[in-house]
Design a protein around this motif. Structure first.
Motif, PDB file in Angstrom:
ATOM      1  N   LEU A  38      -3.248  -4.213  -8.168  1.00 57.86           N
ATOM      2  CA  LEU A  38      -2.975  -2.987  -7.439  1.00 57.86           C
ATOM      3  C   LEU A  38      -1.484  -2.716  -7.511  1.00 57.86           C
ATOM      4  CD1 LEU A  38      -5.225  -4.003  -4.488  1.00 57.86           C
ATOM      5  CD2 LEU A  38      -5.795  -2.438  -6.302  1.00 57.86           C
ATOM      6  N   ALA A  50      -9.429  -4.781   5.950  1.00 56.61           N
ATOM      7  CA  ALA A  50      -9.133  -3.348   6.030  1.00 56.61           C
ATOM      8  C   ALA A  50      -7.812  -3.041   5.343  1.00 56.61           C
ATOM      9  CB  ALA A  50      -9.089  -2.907   7.485  1.00 56.61           C
ATOM     10  N   LEU A  52      -6.467  -4.744   2.819  1.00 59.21           N
ATOM     11  CA  LEU A  52      -6.693  -4.825   1.363  1.00 59.21           C
ATOM     12  C   LEU A  52      -7.418  -3.573   0.874  1.00 59.21           C
ATOM     13  CD1 LEU A  52      -6.616  -6.457  -1.270  1.00 59.21           C
ATOM     14  CD2 LEU A  52      -8.767  -7.498  -0.600  1.00 59.21           C
ATOM     15  N   ILE A  73       2.448   1.679  -3.388  1.00 61.96           N
ATOM     16  CA  ILE A  73       1.499   2.246  -4.363  1.00 61.96           C
ATOM     17  C   ILE A  73       1.446   3.764  -4.202  1.00 61.96           C
ATOM     18  CG2 ILE A  73      -0.961   2.419  -4.839  1.00 61.96           C
ATOM     19  CD1 ILE A  73      -1.087  -0.616  -4.334  1.00 61.96           C
ATOM     20  N   PRO A 121     -12.863 -10.395  -3.943  1.00 63.33           N
ATOM     21  CA  PRO A 121     -12.350  -9.906  -5.221  1.00 63.33           C
ATOM     22  C   PRO A 121     -12.420  -8.378  -5.303  1.00 63.33           C
ATOM     23  CG  PRO A 121     -14.534 -10.777  -5.521  1.00 63.33           C
ATOM     24  CD  PRO A 121     -14.166 -11.059  -4.096  1.00 63.33           C
ATOM     25  N   ILE A 122     -11.624  -7.837  -6.174  1.00 57.38           N
ATOM     26  CA  ILE A 122     -11.591  -6.387  -6.369  1.00 57.38           C
ATOM     27  C   ILE A 122     -12.485  -6.050  -7.557  1.00 57.38           C
ATOM     28  CG2 ILE A 122     -10.103  -4.447  -6.965  1.00 57.38           C
ATOM     29  CD1 ILE A 122      -7.844  -6.198  -5.587  1.00 57.38           C
ATOM     30  N   HIS A 123     -13.457  -5.182  -7.319  1.00 60.55           N
ATOM     31  CA  HIS A 123     -14.358  -4.767  -8.392  1.00 60.55           C
ATOM     32  C   HIS A 123     -13.795  -3.533  -9.080  1.00 60.55           C
ATOM     33  CE1 HIS A 123     -17.869  -7.088  -6.840  1.00 60.55           C
ATOM     34  NE2 HIS A 123     -17.177  -6.974  -5.726  1.00 60.55           N
ATOM     35  N   VAL A 124     -14.052  -3.447 -10.364  1.00 56.30           N
ATOM     36  CA  VAL A 124     -13.774  -2.200 -11.073  1.00 56.30           C
ATOM     37  C   VAL A 124     -15.086  -1.434 -11.130  1.00 56.30           C
ATOM     38  CG1 VAL A 124     -13.019  -1.188 -13.231  1.00 56.30           C
ATOM     39  CG2 VAL A 124     -11.933  -3.254 -12.395  1.00 56.30           C
ATOM     40  N   GLU A 143     -11.387   1.364  -8.249  1.00 53.03           N
ATOM     41  CA  GLU A 143     -11.639  -0.012  -7.843  1.00 53.03           C
ATOM     42  C   GLU A 143     -12.121  -0.022  -6.398  1.00 53.03           C
ATOM     43  OE1 GLU A 143      -7.974  -2.015  -8.727  1.00 53.03           O
ATOM     44  OE2 GLU A 143      -8.387  -1.983 -10.871  1.00 53.03           O
ATOM     45  N   GLN A 152      -7.356  -0.658   2.177  1.00 56.43           N
ATOM     46  CA  GLN A 152      -6.418   0.463   2.196  1.00 56.43           C
ATOM     47  C   GLN A 152      -5.583   0.469   0.920  1.00 56.43           C
ATOM     48  OE1 GLN A 152      -3.242   1.606   2.585  1.00 56.43           O
ATOM     49  NE2 GLN A 152      -3.747   3.575   3.479  1.00 56.43           N
ATOM     50  N   THR A 153      -5.132  -0.733   0.508  1.00 56.52           N
ATOM     51  CA  THR A 153      -4.323  -0.829  -0.715  1.00 56.52           C
ATOM     52  C   THR A 153      -5.120  -0.368  -1.923  1.00 56.52           C
ATOM     53  OG1 THR A 153      -3.309  -2.744   0.338  1.00 56.52           O
ATOM     54  CG2 THR A 153      -2.824  -2.400  -1.963  1.00 56.52           C
ATOM     55  N   VAL A 154      -6.398  -0.795  -1.974  1.00 64.53           N
ATOM     56  CA  VAL A 154      -7.240  -0.420  -3.118  1.00 64.53           C
ATOM     57  C   VAL A 154      -7.435   1.095  -3.159  1.00 64.53           C
ATOM     58  CG1 VAL A 154      -9.567  -0.634  -4.041  1.00 64.53           C
ATOM     59  CG2 VAL A 154      -8.388  -2.655  -3.231  1.00 64.53           C
ATOM     60  N   ASN A 193      -4.353   2.845  -4.243  1.00 65.41           N
ATOM     61  CA  ASN A 193      -4.185   2.721  -5.694  1.00 65.41           C
ATOM     62  C   ASN A 193      -5.059   3.727  -6.432  1.00 65.41           C
ATOM     63  OD1 ASN A 193      -2.855   1.234  -7.797  1.00 65.41           O
ATOM     64  ND2 ASN A 193      -4.843   0.363  -8.311  1.00 65.41           N
ATOM     65  N   SER A 196       0.831  -1.202   0.000  1.00 62.95           N
ATOM     66  CA  SER A 196       0.000   0.000   0.000  1.00 62.95           C
ATOM     67  C   SER A 196       0.865   1.250   0.000  1.00 62.95           C
ATOM     68  CB  SER A 196      -0.904  -0.033   1.228  1.00 62.95           C
ATOM     69  OG  SER A 196      -1.336   1.249   1.540  1.00 62.95           O
ATOM     70  N   GLU A 215     -17.562   0.936 -12.564  1.00 62.54           N
ATOM     71  CA  GLU A 215     -17.824   1.566 -13.865  1.00 62.54           C
ATOM     72  C   GLU A 215     -18.783   2.733 -13.719  1.00 62.54           C
ATOM     73  OE1 GLU A 215     -16.275   0.920 -16.586  1.00 62.54           O
ATOM     74  OE2 GLU A 215     -15.352  -1.029 -16.204  1.00 62.54           O
TER      75      GLU A 215
END
Lengths: 150, 142
Positions: free
Chosen positions: A74, B20, B22, A10, B88-91, B42, B24-26, B29, A7, B93
């Protein structure tokens, strides 16, 4: 499963991309009146191109969800290029200028200071947002590490 | 590999910390790509995955039916808990509202970032309490 450091990595990619954007903007402003370049002709305004970085290892199961596309993984952001703005030069009538053309016009760079200032604010705010994300990741890491004191 | 488990609550809290992190990473990004043209934000719905991992008890207001044959009709069954997997990670739209065709709203991302950090800290605190209670238990039962 990305960990706590990915994280921060990124966000760091965002920081370096925005910093490079600031460099490009500063260079545009510094050369706003440059009429001579090694390639000949006036300086050309430069644009920075960002793209989402693709994570080659990010083939996650169940990625293609209904109503959503495929996640690229990511991996943050990357700069894919710095391009010259093809816009027309700024023409100023000044026949006594050493770089004036046959008609007495000087070709100045296609840099608009106002546009550069706006881009600079955008880059600097985006930089701050990435710093905030790193700070929050650090706080989360500290909260997780404090479990050791239980 | 059989993992040592201290019960549903600690397992749930551990998964909450994972989720939490994951999330945070999303969000990081999304923020890193705030100036990327055509970027799609995402999201990860780890709280839904957590809820599913708990299951749901049968509705107490419904009268149940005895089921001793698989062909019997089942009434008022609860939802069985499912094991927690990394969601899973959603995109997303969602409609873009920016000239560069990105649908990232930096204010929304910052709000979600703050919310996620608070959530993670609360979960870590709860887990800490759980572990200190366990420690108490071990000390008082020599």
């Amino acid at each position: 499963m990305p960990g706590f450091y990915s994280s921060i990595e990124i966000s760091a990619s965002g920081l370096s991309a925005e910093r490079l954007a600031m460099d490009v903007i500063a260079n545009n402003i510094a050369n706003a009146n440059t009429t001579r370049t090694p390639e000949g002709g006036p300086f050309k305004r430069q644009l920075i191109l960002f793209a989402q970085k693709q994570d080659p290892t990010a083939a996650q199961p169940g990625d293609d969800m209904p109503g959503g596309g495929q996640s690229a993984g990511l991996a943050g952001v990357q700069v894919v290029g710095i391009l010259n703005d093809p816009g027309p030069d700024r023409l100023v009538y000044d026949p006594t200028h050493p770089d004036a053309d046959a008609n007495g016009y000087v070709h100045y760079p296609n840099v608009e200071i106002i546009k550069e200032m706006v881009d600079m604010i955008a880059a600097s705010r985006a930089y701050e947002a990435n710093v905030a994300a790193i700070q929050d990741a650090r706080q989360m890491g500290q909260a997780a590490l404090s479990l050791l004191q239980a | 590999m059989a993992e040592l488990s201290f019960g549903t609550t600690t397992d749930l809290l551990k998964n909450a910390l994972d989720g939490a992190s994951l999330n945070q990473t999303v969000i990081a990004n999304n923020i890193a790509n705030v100036n990327t043209p055509n970027y799609r934000r995402e999201t990860v719905s780890f709280k839904e995955a957590l809820a599913a991992s708990l299951g749901a008890p049968p509705d107490p207001d419904e009268l149940g039916l005895a089921v001793d044959n698989p062909r019997h009709i089942r009434v008022a069954d609860g939802v069985e808990p499912t094991p927690y997997h990394t969601p899973p990670i959603h995109v997303d739209e969602a409609i873009e509202m920016r000239a560069d065709h990105s649908n990232v709203d930096v204010d929304q991302e910052m709000a979600e970032l703050a919310q996620n950090t608070g959530y993670q800290q609360a979960m870590a605190q709860l887990l800490k309490v759980q572990y200190s209670q366990l420690g108490q238990l071990f000390r008082e039962n020599p």
